[in-house]
Write a protein that holds these residues in place. Structure first.
Motif, PDB file in Angstrom:
ATOM      1  N   UNK A   1       8.747  89.852   4.433  1.00 16.03           N
ATOM      2  CA  UNK A   1       7.479  89.175   4.717  1.00 16.03           C
ATOM      3  C   UNK A   1       7.452  88.722   6.179  1.00 16.03           C
ATOM      4  N   UNK A   2       8.578  88.188   6.666  1.00 11.48           N
ATOM      5  CA  UNK A   2       8.665  87.787   8.059  1.00 11.48           C
ATOM      6  C   UNK A   2       8.571  88.970   9.005  1.00 11.48           C
ATOM      7  N   UNK A   3       9.229  90.061   8.657  1.00 13.58           N
ATOM      8  CA  UNK A   3       9.192  91.268   9.498  1.00 13.58           C
ATOM      9  C   UNK A   3       7.773  91.821   9.570  1.00 13.58           C
ATOM     10  N   UNK A   4       7.086  91.869   8.430  1.00 16.08           N
ATOM     11  CA  UNK A   4       5.710  92.403   8.422  1.00 16.08           C
ATOM     12  C   UNK A   4       4.781  91.542   9.270  1.00 16.08           C
ATOM     13  N   UNK A   5       4.924  90.218   9.189  1.00 16.21           N
ATOM     14  CA  UNK A   5       4.077  89.340  10.006  1.00 16.21           C
ATOM     15  C   UNK A   5       4.381  89.512  11.494  1.00 16.21           C
TER      16      UNK A   5
ATOM     17  N   UNK B   1      18.161  74.645   0.781  1.00 11.69           N
ATOM     18  CA  UNK B   1      17.254  75.744   1.129  1.00 11.69           C
ATOM     19  C   UNK B   1      17.369  76.119   2.602  1.00 11.69           C
ATOM     20  N   UNK B   2      17.028  77.382   2.909  1.00 16.29           N
ATOM     21  CA  UNK B   2      16.918  77.846   4.281  1.00 16.29           C
ATOM     22  C   UNK B   2      15.689  78.742   4.400  1.00 16.29           C
ATOM     23  N   UNK B   3      15.205  78.931   5.626  1.00 15.18           N
ATOM     24  CA  UNK B   3      13.963  79.652   5.856  1.00 15.18           C
ATOM     25  C   UNK B   3      14.258  81.121   6.143  1.00 15.18           C
ATOM     26  N   UNK B   4      14.289  81.927   5.090  1.00 11.99           N
ATOM     27  CA  UNK B   4      14.581  83.360   5.240  1.00 11.99           C
ATOM     28  C   UNK B   4      13.419  84.069   5.937  1.00 11.99           C
ATOM     29  N   UNK B   5      12.189  83.634   5.667  1.00 13.52           N
ATOM     30  CA  UNK B   5      11.017  84.229   6.310  1.00 13.52           C
ATOM     31  C   UNK B   5      11.149  84.186   7.828  1.00 13.52           C
ATOM     32  N   UNK B   6      11.512  83.014   8.377  1.00 14.02           N
ATOM     33  CA  UNK B   6      11.640  82.874   9.828  1.00 14.02           C
ATOM     34  C   UNK B   6      12.763  83.738  10.384  1.00 14.02           C
ATOM     35  N   UNK B   7      13.770  83.997   9.578  1.00 11.92           N
ATOM     36  CA  UNK B   7      14.872  84.835  10.012  1.00 11.92           C
ATOM     37  C   UNK B   7      14.450  86.299  10.132  1.00 11.92           C
ATOM     38  N   UNK B   8      13.403  86.686   9.417  1.00 13.85           N
ATOM     39  CA  UNK B   8      12.845  88.018   9.601  1.00 13.85           C
ATOM     40  C   UNK B   8      11.860  88.077  10.754  1.00 13.85           C
ATOM     41  N   UNK B   9      11.144  86.981  10.966  1.00 17.74           N
ATOM     42  CA  UNK B   9      10.067  86.935  11.960  1.00 17.74           C
ATOM     43  C   UNK B   9      10.574  86.702  13.385  1.00 17.74           C
ATOM     44  N   UNK B  10      11.377  85.667  13.588  1.00 15.09           N
ATOM     45  CA  UNK B  10      11.703  85.222  14.941  1.00 15.09           C
ATOM     46  C   UNK B  10      12.508  86.222  15.780  1.00 15.09           C
TER      47      UNK B  10
ATOM     48  N   UNK C   1       1.844  90.876  14.718  1.00 13.48           N
ATOM     49  CA  UNK C   1       1.705  90.252  16.037  1.00 13.48           C
ATOM     50  C   UNK C   1       2.061  91.240  17.145  1.00 13.48           C
ATOM     51  N   UNK C   2       3.105  92.022  16.916  1.00 10.39           N
ATOM     52  CA  UNK C   2       3.619  92.908  17.961  1.00 10.39           C
ATOM     53  C   UNK C   2       2.759  94.141  18.199  1.00 10.39           C
ATOM     54  N   UNK C   3       1.861  94.447  17.287  1.00  9.53           N
ATOM     55  CA  UNK C   3       0.956  95.585  17.498  1.00  9.53           C
ATOM     56  C   UNK C   3       0.154  95.406  18.786  1.00  9.53           C
ATOM     57  N   UNK C   4      -0.228  94.163  19.090  1.00  6.30           N
ATOM     58  CA  UNK C   4      -1.009  93.896  20.303  1.00  6.30           C
ATOM     59  C   UNK C   4      -0.209  94.176  21.568  1.00  6.30           C
TER      60      UNK C   4
END
Length: 350
Positions: A88-92, A307-316, A96-99
Motif C-alpha cells: 500500500x505504501x509502495x503504490x502510494x 505496533x510499527x508503521x509498515x505503510x511508511x516503510x514502503x512509502x518513504x 506521487x512519483x509519476x509526476x
C-alpha cells in the motif's frame, strides 16, 4: 549535496510567517496581493519545489526538468498484513512519483536466503534502476552487495530491518532496541525476578530481531531479571515450528510465566499455550498490529502488542531516493524512526 528548501526558508526570504507561506501554497484566502507576490518571488529565487505538482501549476512555478528513471524495491517473502501494508505504501509512492517520471519495479523474494536477495538486487541493477529500497537479512554477502551498488552510484535505502555496517543511504523503520526495551518494561511489570521468560525470535540473521532481543534483555536485566531465566528459541516466523517449539519449552520449563514474541506467528504461540493446558497465567507480549494480533488482543490471549508503521516503510524509501537522485537532497538523518505504539484490548480501534 544541496539542502532541501523548506517553507521556513521561503518565509524567511519573503519576510512573512510560515503560516502565510502555507496559505499561499494551498491557495487559501486573506493574503494581501503584495505579500502573495513576495512569497512567490521567494519560492522562485530559492527554487522551492512544492510537495504536489498541482500546487506548482496553480502558483505558476516550474518544476525542475527531469528525465525518466527507475527505482527498485526488494521485498522479503512476506505475506498477509506485512505484504499488504508495505505494498500500500509502495503504490502510494508510485502515484506521487509519476509526476517526476519515476517508474518503480518491485522484486519479491520467495525464500529468506541472502543469496536470493542478492539475485533480486542484481536483477534490478540489470534493469538500470538508479536506486533501491531493500529489506534483507543482515548478512555479510548482503552488506558487500549494498557497498558494491554504492560504488556503482546506485544508492540503497534499507527498511524494516537494517543491514548494519553497510554503506546504505539511510534506514527507515522503528527504533528496534527501544521497541524491545518497551516490551521488557511491560513484561517486568507482570513477573517476579525469579520467573522464567520464553523469548521467540524469527531469525537471528534479521537485524530487527537481534535488536529487539537486545533491547528486551537489557531492560529485563535492569529490572532485576538474570540471563539464566531466559529461554530463547528461533522459529523462522513459521507457524508449525513456533507451535512445536513453544509447546516443547512449556513442557520442559515449568517456571515460564511470560512469553516475548519478537517475531511473527503469534497464533502458533497462543495455540501451543492453549493445547498445553497450563493452569498458571501466562503473559504474552508481541510485535505488530496485524489482523492476527488484533484478534488475540480482543480475546485477551495476548496482553500487549507493539505496533510499527509498515505503510511508511514502503512509502518513504522511494520518496527519499527520488529526492536524492533528482534534487541531490540528503536524508536529514541516516535513520528515520517512527513512534512506538503500545496496543492492548482497550485501545483497539474498530
Amino acid at each position: 549535496m544541496s539542502k532541501k528548501v523548506t517553507i521556513k526558508m521561503v518565509a524567511e526570504r519573503a519576510g512573512v510567517s510560515r503560516g502565510t507561506v502555507d496559505r499561499v501554497l494551498n491557495q487559501r484566502p486573506h493574503v494581501r496581493t503584495d505579500v502573495y507576490e513576495r512569497v512567490i518571488q521567494a519560492m522562485r529565487e530559492l527554487n522551492y519545489v512544492p510537495p504536489k505538482e498541482a500546487q506548482a501549476e496553480a502558483l505558476g512555478l516550474t518544476l525542475p526538468s527531469v528525465s525518466s528513471f527507475k527505482l527498485g524495491v526488494v521485498l522479503p517473502n512476506w505475506q498477509g498484513y506485512f505484504k499488504r501494508e508495505v505494498m500500500r505504501g509502495i503504490r502510494d509512492a508510485q502515484a506521487v512519483l509519476e509526476a517526476y517520471s519515476v517508474e518503480v519495479i518491485v522484486e519479491e523474494c520467495e525464500t529468506d536466503l541472502p543469496d536470493e536477495s542478492i539475485e533480486r538486487m542484481d536483477h534490478l541493477a540489470d534493469q538500470q534502476v538508479l536506486g533501491m529500497a531493500v529489506c534483507a537479512k543482515d548478512h555479510i554477502s548482503v552488506i558487500e552487495k549494498i557497498d558494491e551498488l554504492k560504488e556503482r552510484n546506485i544508492p540503497v535505502v534499507t527498511f524494516n530491518s537494517d543491514v548494519s555496517g553497510s554503506k546504505r543511504l539511510c534506514f527507515i523503520g522503528q527504533d528496534l532496541v527501544r521497541g524491545g526495551r518497551v516490551a521488557g518494561e511491560l513484561m517486568a511489570k507482570y513477573l517476579d525476578s525469579d520467573d522464567q521468560v520464553l523469548i521467540a525470535v524469527g531469525n537471528s540473521e534479521f537485524h530487527a530481531h537481534r535488536l529487539r532481543l537486545r533491547g528486551f534483555c537489557e531492560r529485563m536485566q535492569e529490572r532485576g531479571f538474570s540471563e539464566g531465566h531466559y529461554r530463547i528459541i528461533e522459529t523462522y516466523n513459521d507457524y508449525t515450528l513456533t507451535y512445536q517449539k513453544v509447546r516443547e519449552a512449556l513442557k520442559e520449563f515449568s517456571g515460564i510465566k511470560g512469553i516475548y514474541m519478537a517475531n511473527h506467528s503469534t497464533t502458533g504461540c497462543v495455540e501451543a499455550v492453549r493445547d498445553s493446558e497450563i493452569q498458571r497465567k501466562l503473559h504474552i507480549i508481541s510485535h505488530d498490529l496485524t489482523d492476527e494480533t488484533k484478534r488475540l488482543l480482543q480475546k485477551n490471549e495476548i496482553d500487549f502488542t507493539i505496533a510499527q508503521n509498515i505503510y511508511r516503510q514502503g512509502y518513504r524509501p522511494l520518496i527519499i531516493l527520488r529526492e536524492y537522485i533528482q534534487q541531490h537532497i540528503l536524508p536529514q538523518s541516516d535513520i528515520e524512526h517512527y513512534a512506538i505504539e503500545i496496543m492492548c484490548a482497550e485501545n483497539l480501534i474498530g
